[in-house]
Every structure is written in structure tokens, then in C-alpha cells.
Design a protein around this motif. Structure first.
Motif, PDB file in Angstrom:
ATOM      1  N   SER A 113       0.837  -1.196   0.000  1.00 14.56           N
ATOM      2  CA  SER A 113       0.000   0.000   0.000  1.00 14.56           C
ATOM      3  C   SER A 113       0.873   1.247   0.000  1.00 14.56           C
ATOM      4  CB  SER A 113      -0.910   0.000   1.232  1.00 14.56           C
ATOM      5  OG  SER A 113      -0.113   0.090   2.409  1.00 14.56           O
ATOM      6  N   GLU A 114       0.242   2.399  -0.206  1.00 15.67           N
ATOM      7  CA  GLU A 114       1.003   3.651  -0.237  1.00 15.67           C
ATOM      8  C   GLU A 114       1.724   3.898   1.081  1.00 15.67           C
ATOM      9  OE1 GLU A 114       2.567   6.832  -2.227  1.00 15.67           O
ATOM     10  OE2 GLU A 114       1.187   5.338  -3.061  1.00 15.67           O
ATOM     11  N   THR A 115       1.033   3.639   2.192  1.00 15.56           N
ATOM     12  CA  THR A 115       1.652   3.828   3.508  1.00 15.56           C
ATOM     13  C   THR A 115       2.839   2.898   3.700  1.00 15.56           C
ATOM     14  OG1 THR A 115      -0.473   4.478   4.458  1.00 15.56           O
ATOM     15  CG2 THR A 115       1.257   3.813   5.996  1.00 15.56           C
ATOM     16  N   MET A 116       2.672   1.646   3.277  1.00 17.56           N
ATOM     17  CA  MET A 116       3.762   0.681   3.382  1.00 17.56           C
ATOM     18  C   MET A 116       4.939   1.093   2.505  1.00 17.56           C
ATOM     19  SD  MET A 116       4.944  -2.042   4.746  1.00 17.56           S
ATOM     20  CE  MET A 116       3.562  -2.952   5.454  1.00 17.56           C
ATOM     21  N   ILE A 117       4.656   1.651   1.343  1.00 14.97           N
ATOM     22  CA  ILE A 117       5.718   2.106   0.440  1.00 14.97           C
ATOM     23  C   ILE A 117       6.598   3.149   1.122  1.00 14.97           C
ATOM     24  CG2 ILE A 117       6.148   3.514  -1.617  1.00 14.97           C
ATOM     25  CD1 ILE A 117       3.960   1.961  -3.027  1.00 14.97           C
ATOM     26  N   TYR A 118       5.964   4.053   1.854  1.00 14.90           N
ATOM     27  CA  TYR A 118       6.738   5.078   2.563  1.00 14.90           C
ATOM     28  C   TYR A 118       7.704   4.442   3.568  1.00 14.90           C
ATOM     29  CZ  TYR A 118       3.212   8.311   0.729  1.00 14.90           C
ATOM     30  OH  TYR A 118       2.389   9.033  -0.086  1.00 14.90           O
ATOM     31  N   LEU A 119       7.225   3.438   4.266  1.00 16.13           N
ATOM     32  CA  LEU A 119       8.068   2.762   5.251  1.00 16.13           C
ATOM     33  C   LEU A 119       9.195   1.997   4.566  1.00 16.13           C
ATOM     34  CD1 LEU A 119       8.706   1.949   8.119  1.00 16.13           C
ATOM     35  CD2 LEU A 119       6.983   0.143   7.963  1.00 16.13           C
ATOM     36  N   LEU A 120       8.887   1.350   3.440  1.00 15.71           N
ATOM     37  CA  LEU A 120       9.905   0.589   2.710  1.00 15.71           C
ATOM     38  C   LEU A 120      10.974   1.514   2.129  1.00 15.71           C
ATOM     39  CD1 LEU A 120       7.633  -2.012   0.856  1.00 15.71           C
ATOM     40  CD2 LEU A 120       9.015  -2.368   2.920  1.00 15.71           C
ATOM     41  N   ILE A 121      10.546   2.663   1.619  1.00 17.50           N
ATOM     42  CA  ILE A 121      11.508   3.648   1.114  1.00 17.50           C
ATOM     43  C   ILE A 121      12.438   4.096   2.235  1.00 17.50           C
ATOM     44  CG2 ILE A 121      11.749   6.020   0.267  1.00 17.50           C
ATOM     45  CD1 ILE A 121       9.195   5.570  -1.361  1.00 17.50           C
ATOM     46  N   THR A 122      11.860   4.319   3.396  1.00 15.93           N
ATOM     47  CA  THR A 122      12.657   4.736   4.557  1.00 15.93           C
ATOM     48  C   THR A 122      13.710   3.704   4.902  1.00 15.93           C
ATOM     49  OG1 THR A 122      10.783   5.980   5.457  1.00 15.93           O
ATOM     50  CG2 THR A 122      12.567   5.426   6.977  1.00 15.93           C
ATOM     51  N   LEU A 123      13.332   2.428   4.912  1.00 14.13           N
ATOM     52  CA  LEU A 123      14.271   1.357   5.264  1.00 14.13           C
ATOM     53  C   LEU A 123      15.423   1.278   4.270  1.00 14.13           C
ATOM     54  CD1 LEU A 123      11.788  -1.463   6.349  1.00 14.13           C
ATOM     55  CD2 LEU A 123      13.343  -0.168   7.833  1.00 14.13           C
ATOM     56  N   LEU A 124      15.106   1.332   2.976  1.00 14.63           N
ATOM     57  CA  LEU A 124      16.168   1.239   1.966  1.00 14.63           C
ATOM     58  C   LEU A 124      17.090   2.448   2.005  1.00 14.63           C
ATOM     59  CD1 LEU A 124      14.552  -0.269  -1.272  1.00 14.63           C
ATOM     60  CD2 LEU A 124      15.846  -1.406   0.530  1.00 14.63           C
ATOM     61  N   SER A 125      16.524   3.642   2.152  1.00 11.13           N
ATOM     62  CA  SER A 125      17.369   4.838   2.176  1.00 11.13           C
ATOM     63  C   SER A 125      18.219   4.902   3.441  1.00 11.13           C
ATOM     64  CB  SER A 125      16.506   6.101   2.032  1.00 11.13           C
ATOM     65  OG  SER A 125      15.517   6.160   3.034  1.00 11.13           O
ATOM     66  N   LEU A 126      17.677   4.441   4.567  1.00 11.01           N
ATOM     67  CA  LEU A 126      18.482   4.341   5.785  1.00 11.01           C
ATOM     68  C   LEU A 126      19.669   3.411   5.565  1.00 11.01           C
ATOM     69  CD1 LEU A 126      15.734   4.054   8.553  1.00 11.01           C
ATOM     70  CD2 LEU A 126      17.523   5.800   8.468  1.00 11.01           C
ATOM     71  N   ALA A 127      19.415   2.262   4.957  1.00 12.08           N
ATOM     72  CA  ALA A 127      20.470   1.281   4.696  1.00 12.08           C
ATOM     73  C   ALA A 127      21.556   1.856   3.797  1.00 12.08           C
ATOM     74  CB  ALA A 127      19.872   0.017   4.070  1.00 12.08           C
ATOM     75  N   MET A 128      21.143   2.558   2.743  1.00 14.83           N
ATOM     76  CA  MET A 128      22.122   3.098   1.803  1.00 14.83           C
ATOM     77  C   MET A 128      22.906   4.260   2.406  1.00 14.83           C
ATOM     78  SD  MET A 128      22.194   1.206  -0.843  1.00 14.83           S
ATOM     79  CE  MET A 128      22.030  -0.096   0.386  1.00 14.83           C
ATOM     80  N   GLY A 129      22.261   5.016   3.290  1.00 16.76           N
ATOM     81  CA  GLY A 129      23.001   6.063   3.996  1.00 16.76           C
ATOM     82  C   GLY A 129      24.076   5.473   4.891  1.00 16.76           C
ATOM     83  N   MET A 130      23.721   4.395   5.603  1.00 14.41           N
ATOM     84  CA  MET A 130      24.692   3.697   6.450  1.00 14.41           C
ATOM     85  C   MET A 130      25.859   3.183   5.608  1.00 14.41           C
ATOM     86  SD  MET A 130      23.371   3.669   9.617  1.00 14.41           S
ATOM     87  CE  MET A 130      24.383   2.417  10.386  1.00 14.41           C
ATOM     88  N   GLN A 131      25.535   2.584   4.480  1.00 16.04           N
ATOM     89  CA  GLN A 131      26.571   2.008   3.619  1.00 16.04           C
ATOM     90  C   GLN A 131      27.508   3.083   3.079  1.00 16.04           C
ATOM     91  OE1 GLN A 131      25.578  -1.018   0.505  1.00 16.04           O
ATOM     92  NE2 GLN A 131      26.436   0.475  -0.905  1.00 16.04           N
TER      93      GLN A 131
END
Length: 244
Positions: A115-133
């Protein structure tokens, strides 16, 4: 494999991870980049120009998540005085990255059309991971390679080519090609390979390709915990024998 060669392989594996993650975000999470923030900011500008509210929000969430990820990694790595070829703080940062990626994968196991709400959370997780990397890879400082910023890598490759040509013109023969130059070029090629792999996979198995970065990060962590300490111990013993 020597510690130096192993670190080179790891940096290239992280480039592959970035290529995969960017395509996952773009194709399955509403046309947003979660690794390449230059492209993401361009997409956000386009969305603002077209007054596309949802697109603006997705890009903004990715940008904020990436900033938070780099910030978290900076706190973990800090101003460490660890001068070893693989600081423990880098292992800690990549562990957190792997956790974000794993959580992303678990959340999408039962639903490849979130869903749209879930997409926001998934985007957050991936961008957090890539920032860490990004911050963890910068700490290693391998050939000035960024695992998420292709523009910087490309500029370095062009500078290497110009330097090589200049050396040939001045000395009438091609100078030997440096490993750093080869690594910078390889980083671009492997990032592109990751993007191509993800594009093919997303057609039939949306979001499933995320397990490849998870496995890569896991292998890197196993190497950091088991292999690098042995190499460092051997190096210290060899140095002690030499000094004695």
C-alpha cells in the motif's frame, strides 16, 4: 586473498548492492532512488514542477532517510582512532545496514504490491540502509570510490584516463595502469550490472532481488568477523619477528 584485495572485492560488492537497491526503489516503490541521491533530488524537482504530491513525498522521504542513515553511521563510526585495515566500527555500521535490508525483505515477503503507507516505510528502510553504507564505505577510503555516487566515480575515471594519455604524450609510452583506476571503472560497471540484474528480476519477482544485497552484506560481515582478525594477527606476528 590479501586483506587489501579482500577490501577491494567488498567495495565492489557494495556497489552491486547499490545498483540493485536503486532499481528496486525505482520500479517497485514509485519511481524513487534510495541510493543515488543526485537522481532522487532531480526526481523530486520534477515532481515539484509537475505538482505531483505523492512523488514529492516519496523522494523527500528517501532523502530524509538517507540523511538519517549517514548520520547514524557517523555516530557509530565517529572519530575512531582505529587504524586497522578494517575498523570494527565499519562492521557495526554494516550490521545495522543489513538489519534494515532484512527488515525490508521480511515486510515484503507476503505482499509484493504494498500500500502507499507501506511504500513510505519501505523507502525509509532502503534509504536508511544506503546512507549507512555510504558512510561506512567512505571510512574505508578505497580508491576514493563511493558505492552510491556514480558521478564522483565517473569523474575520477575520466581524470585517470586523461592522466594516462598525458603520460603517454610526454614519455612516448603508456604508463602502467594503476589498480585504483581499474577499481573505479569496475565500480561503475558493477553498479550497472546490479541495476540490470534487478531490472530483469523485478519483471517476474517484484522485490525478491533484495535478498541478493542481504546475502552480500552477510558475507561481508562474516568475512570481517572471521577472516580479517586472522590476517591482522598474522601481520602483527610478522611485524614482531621483523622488529626482533
Amino acid at each position: 586473498m590479501t586483506s587489501v584485495a579482500c577490501r577491494h572485492v567488498i567495495i565492489l560488492a557494495l556497489c552491486l548492492t547499490s545498483g540493485i537497491v536503486d532499481v528496486v526503489g525505482y520500479l517497485s516503490l514509485g519511481h524513487v532512488f534510495t541510493s543515488n541521491m543526485t537522481g532522487n533530488i532531480v526526481l523530486m524537482g520534477l515532481a515539484i514542477g509537475h505538482a505531483e504530491g505523492f512523488a514529492i513525498l516519496r523522494s523527500l522521504i528517501a532523502l530524509v532517510g538517507f540523511i538519517m542513515g549517514t548520520g547514524f553511521a557517523a555516530v557509530i563510526i565517529g572519530r575512531t582512532t582505529d587504524t586497522s585495515f578494517w575498523p570494527k566500527s565499519v562492521t557495526a555500521a554494516l550490521t545495522v545496514e543489513g538489519g534494515f535490508l532484512l527488515l525490508f525483505a521480511i515486510m515484503t515477503l507476503s505482499d509484493s504490491s504494498p500500500s502507499e503507507t507501506m511504500i513510505y516505510l519501505l523507502i525509509t528502510l532502503l534509504s536508511l540502509a544506503m546512507g549507512m553504507q555510504t558512510t561506512a564505505a567512505r571510512r574505508l577510503g578505497v580508491a576514493a570510490i563511493s558505492t552510491t555516487v556514480l558521478t564522483n566515480n565517473l569523474a575520477n575515471v575520466i581524470e585517470d584516463v586523461v592522466s594516462t594519455i598525458r603520460g603517454w604524450v610526454r614519455n612516448n609510452h603508456f604508463p602502467s595502469i594503476k589498480w585504483d583506476s581499474m577499481l573505479r571503472l569496475a565500480a561503475i560497471v558493477i553498479y550497472c550490472l546490479g541495476a540490470a540484474m534487478a531490472t530483469v528480476a523485478e519483471r517476474s519477482y517484484p522485490l525478491a532481488i533484495i535478498w541478493v544485497p542481504i546475502v552480500l552484506v552477510a558475507l561481508i560481515l562474516v568475512t570481517a568477523v572471521t577472516y580479517f582478525p586472522k590476517l591482522e594477527s598474522i601481520g602483527k606476528k610478522a611485524s614482531g619477528v621483523k622488529n626482533s
